[in-house]
Every structure is written in structure tokens, then in C-alpha cells.
Enzyme design. Structure first.
Site, PDB file in Angstrom:
ATOM      1  N   TYR A  51      58.576  25.042  16.064  1.00  0.00           N
ATOM      2  CA  TYR A  51      57.214  25.350  16.449  1.00  0.00           C
ATOM      3  C   TYR A  51      56.389  26.823  16.604  1.00  0.00           C
ATOM      4  O   TYR A  51      56.765  27.688  17.476  1.00  0.00           O
ATOM      5  CB  TYR A  51      56.692  23.816  17.752  1.00  0.00           C
ATOM      6  CG  TYR A  51      57.002  22.897  17.221  1.00  0.00           C
ATOM      7  CD1 TYR A  51      57.350  22.304  16.699  1.00  0.00           C
ATOM      8  CD2 TYR A  51      56.870  22.512  18.864  1.00  0.00           C
ATOM      9  CE1 TYR A  51      57.339  20.807  16.194  1.00  0.00           C
ATOM     10  CE2 TYR A  51      57.426  20.412  18.655  1.00  0.00           C
ATOM     11  CZ  TYR A  51      57.816  20.098  17.799  1.00  0.00           C
ATOM     12  OH  TYR A  51      58.144  18.537  17.951  1.00  0.00           O
ATOM     13  N   SER A 215      52.628  12.369  16.732  1.00  0.00           N
ATOM     14  CA  SER A 215      51.039  12.404  16.140  1.00  0.00           C
ATOM     15  C   SER A 215      50.642  11.167  16.393  1.00  0.00           C
ATOM     16  O   SER A 215      50.352  10.606  15.139  1.00  0.00           O
ATOM     17  CB  SER A 215      51.571  12.801  14.612  1.00  0.00           C
ATOM     18  OG  SER A 215      52.162  14.067  14.377  1.00  0.00           O
ATOM     19  N   PRO A 216      50.346  10.827  17.448  1.00  0.00           N
ATOM     20  CA  PRO A 216      49.593   9.368  17.753  1.00  0.00           C
ATOM     21  C   PRO A 216      48.351   9.078  17.173  1.00  0.00           C
ATOM     22  O   PRO A 216      47.799   7.871  17.319  1.00  0.00           O
ATOM     23  CB  PRO A 216      49.917   9.503  19.266  1.00  0.00           C
ATOM     24  CG  PRO A 216      49.346  10.272  19.902  1.00  0.00           C
ATOM     25  CD  PRO A 216      50.947  11.565  19.213  1.00  0.00           C
ATOM     26  N   GLY A 220      48.358   9.334   8.025  1.00  0.00           N
ATOM     27  CA  GLY A 220      49.580   9.569   7.005  1.00  0.00           C
ATOM     28  C   GLY A 220      51.044  10.982   8.143  1.00  0.00           C
ATOM     29  O   GLY A 220      50.964  10.485   9.234  1.00  0.00           O
ATOM     30  N   PHE A 221      51.086  11.680   7.241  1.00  0.00           N
ATOM     31  CA  PHE A 221      52.314  12.875   8.212  1.00  0.00           C
ATOM     32  C   PHE A 221      51.782  14.298   8.390  1.00  0.00           C
ATOM     33  O   PHE A 221      50.778  14.423   7.620  1.00  0.00           O
ATOM     34  CB  PHE A 221      53.498  13.348   6.881  1.00  0.00           C
ATOM     35  CG  PHE A 221      54.487  13.585   7.922  1.00  0.00           C
ATOM     36  CD1 PHE A 221      55.654  13.070   8.212  1.00  0.00           C
ATOM     37  CD2 PHE A 221      54.494  15.469   6.943  1.00  0.00           C
ATOM     38  CE1 PHE A 221      56.516  13.780   9.139  1.00  0.00           C
ATOM     39  CE2 PHE A 221      55.495  15.933   7.400  1.00  0.00           C
ATOM     40  CZ  PHE A 221      56.489  15.618   8.041  1.00  0.00           C
TER      41      PHE A 221
END
Ligand SMILES: NC(=O)c1ccc[n+]([C@@H]2O[C@H](COP(=O)([O-])OP(=O)(O)OC[C@H]3O[C@@H](n4cnc5c(N)ncnc54)[C@H](OP(=O)(O)O)[C@@H]3O)[C@@H](O)[C@H]2O)c1
Length: 305
Positions: A51, A215-216, A220-221
Site C-alpha cells: 500500500y 472494498s465494501p 467492480g474492481f
């Protein structure tokens, strides 16, 4: 706030502060974020070595030091195993050197949880087991888990481990609910029937592995949030409706929806806005009804055959 267990660690917050975007904060905002999160019981932080190319962990560590957060008052989770744009690497050497880098950047002696970020097709379970044992015996990692793994991949990995896996972090939300849909559309000739995850939620429940939803709020991604997006107007209306029954926002209703599932799922929220995080957290204070859960599920375009 609802609590969940992770291995032997009991009563952990159902909402995790995801730190993927932390490097975008300046030192003052990062310090404010961490201080208010901990003050409000959000003391579980999710990191990964990649990250911000390591900058997110460094920003977080400086924030903790600036506001005097004590190590024993927080739960630190990080991940390794991705070599960006190149490969996945579960070799013993890579795992050990990654953890040393993580500990250095986070300015700590130990991680509470280490997750393997994405499955490495070339993984040797015994080799991973050796790495985990060394990390455990040296006191560098307390618990181990995975991310983005199917049950059979976890079974294979477990065959070489002495330790139990405590978590599987997967993308999950009303707008990304394939892990539920494939169960409902059992044996049907429909797209939703495709089993892309190997019944991962059922497996986690059977094995006592805590699922964590990444990623709630993303469509999509990681393509931007569906909250307030006109393309998701039915879902937004249902989230607002259900949320209004409990005096919480649409985003908080997402957390309430995730928490309502009996797998004891933690929501990994990635907002960098502390006020938004505190609002989102309210979703873990309420228990929505079965009807409300299904209303949100179907409003996201998921069908009930
Ligand atoms: N294991 C994995 O493979 C994996 C992959 C991706 C992420 N993760 C973990 O999951 C965490 C969450 O992922 P994420 O950040 O992509 O997911 P997220 O929580 O779904 O999305 C957060 C992003 O959406 C924005 N946003 C805008 N409006 C929002 C609203 N009303 N409610 C909530 N967010 C809103 C936030 O902006 P503001 O910051 O301005 O609020 C932030 O940029 C990451 O921090 C990381 O820890 C894990």
C-alpha cells in the site's frame, strides 16, 4: 459495536480501518484519523506491504507516534506475497524478508495478524509452514491468515501449517455478492450460478475462519463507490430506506448488511475521512431484519430464483 473473534483473539471490532489509502493523508490528518479511530473503539488496522509502496505503513506509524498510541492498544494486521506487476511469492525467503520490512515501517516488534495477500500458484505448503513457524517462534507474528483464497487453496496451505488460519479477506458487499449468489442459483443455467469462490463463506464458517470484506463500498474492481451512484439507484434507495429505520446512513447500512450474515464478517472500510468512518461504524451497532437483508440483496440486482 458488534464484536468478532479471530482465532484466540476475542471481541475485536466488526469494522476494521483499512489503510490502503493512508499515504494520501498529510501527517496532521493521519494523526487525527488514528487518534479518533482508536478513541472510538476502531483499534484494528489493516495494512499491506504494497500500500503506497510502503508509505501507508510509514504514515500510520508516524501518526501513532505523534499521538502517543500504545502498541498494546491496537491490533495490527498486514499482508505480503504480492510483488507488484511481476508475480505472487510465497517463498520462505520472501515471506520472512517482507515481514521484516513491514515491522520496520510500522515501527513495531510484532504483527497481530499476517495475511498472504493473493494465492501463489507455486506455493509449497511446507515452505510457508516453515516461514510461519519461524515468525511465530521469534515473536514477530501472532496469527496467520490469507486473502482472496478459495477453500481448496486454504486446505492445501493448511496441510503444511501447524497454525490454524484465522482470516480470509475477500471482496464482498451487496454490489459484489457472488459468494452468496452462487449458493442461491444452485444448479441453474444462469450466470449467477457460476461458482467462482468454492463456497468460501460456508467453508470459513465450518473452519472458524473469520471472513473480512474488502472494498465494501466499491463497484467492480475498485472503480469508485456505488454509494450515491445513479447506476445503483435501487440499491441506494434500499440502503437509505433500511438505514432510516435505524437512523444511520446508506454506507452504515452496508456495514449492517455485512454484519447480519452469520459468518461473523469484519468490514474493512477504506475511507480516509474519519467522520465518515465514525458514521459507517454505526452500522455495526444495529441488527437488521431478515427482510431488510434480502431487500438490500435484491436491490443490488441479485436475484432470488
Ligand atoms: N485483500 C485485498 O486484496 C484488498 C484489496 C483492496 C483493499 N483491501 C483493504 O480493504 C480496504 C478498503 O478498500 P477500499 O478503500 O477500496 O474500499 P472502500 O471502503 O469500499 O472505499 C473507500 C473509498 O471510497 C470513497 N468513498 C466515497 N464515498 C464514500 C461513502 N459514502 N462511503 C464509503 N466510502 C466512500 C472513500 O473516499 P474518502 O477516503 O474520501 O472517504 C475511499 O476513497 C483497504 O483500505 C485495504 O485495507 C484489501
Amino acid at each position: 459495536m458488534k464484536k468478532v473473534n479471530l482465532g484466540d483473539m476475542k471481541n475485536l471490532p466488526a469494522v476494521i480501518a483499512g489503510c490502503m489509502r493512508m499515504a494520501s493523508l498529510d501527517a496532521r490528518k493521519a494523526a487525527d484519523f488514528v487518534a479518533k479511530a482508536v478513541e472510538n473503539g476502531l483499534n484494528f488496522f489493516d495494512h499491506a506491504d504494497i500500500y503506497g509502496r510502503g508509505e501507508s505503513e510509514k504514515t500510520f506509524a508516524k501518526a501513532c507516534s505523534d499521538v502517543g498510541i500504545k502498541r498494546e492498544d491496537i491490533v495490527l494486521q498486514s499482508k505480503c506475497g504480492i510483488v507488484p506487476h511481476k508475480m505472487y511469492d510465497f517463498s520462505k525467503e520472501h515471506i520472512l524478508s517482507s515481514v521484516d520490512g513491514i515491522l520496520e515501517r510500522l515501527c513495531t516488534d510484532y504483527l497481530d495478524v499476517l495475511l498472504l495477500h493473493r494465492p501463489d500458484a507455486l506455493m509449497e505448503p511446507e515452505e510457508v509452514g516453515e516461514a510461519f513457524e519461524k515468525l511465530k517462534s521469534e515473536g514477530k507474528v501472532r496469527y496467520f491468515g490469507v486473502s482472496n483464497m478459495k477453500p481448496m487453496q486454504m486446505e492445501l496451505l493448511r496441510s503444511g501449517l501447524k497454525e490454524d488460519l484465522v482470516a480470509d479477506q475477500i471482496q464482498f458487499s451487496p454490489a459484489h455478492a457472488g459468494v452468496i449468489r452462487s449458493g442461491f442459483e444452485f444448479n441453474m443455467d444462469t450466470d449467477g450460478a457460476a461458482d467462482r469462490d468454492g463456497s468460501v463463506l460456508e467453508y470459513c464458517r465450518l473452519k472458524g475462519i473469520t471472513p473480512q470484506a474488502w472494498s465494501p463500498f466499491q463497484k467492480g474492481f475498485i472503480k469508485g463507490t456505488y454509494i450515491g451512484d445513479p447506476d445503483f439507484c435501487n440499491l441506494n434507495a434500499a440502503l437509505r430506506d433500511v438505514g432510516s429505520n435505524y437512523g444511520i446512513s446508506a454506507s452504515a447500512a452496508v456495514v449492517a448488511w455485512i454484519c447480519r450474515h452469520p459468518a461473523g464478517i469484519q468490514t474493512v472500510a477504506g475511507t480516509t475521512n474519519i467522520d465518515r468512518l465514525l458514521e459507517i461504524k454505526k452500522g455495526a451497532d444495529v441488527t437488521i431484519s431478515r427482510e431488510e437483508w434480502y431487500k438490500i440483496y435484491t436491490a443490488a440486482g441479485n436475484r432470488l430464483p
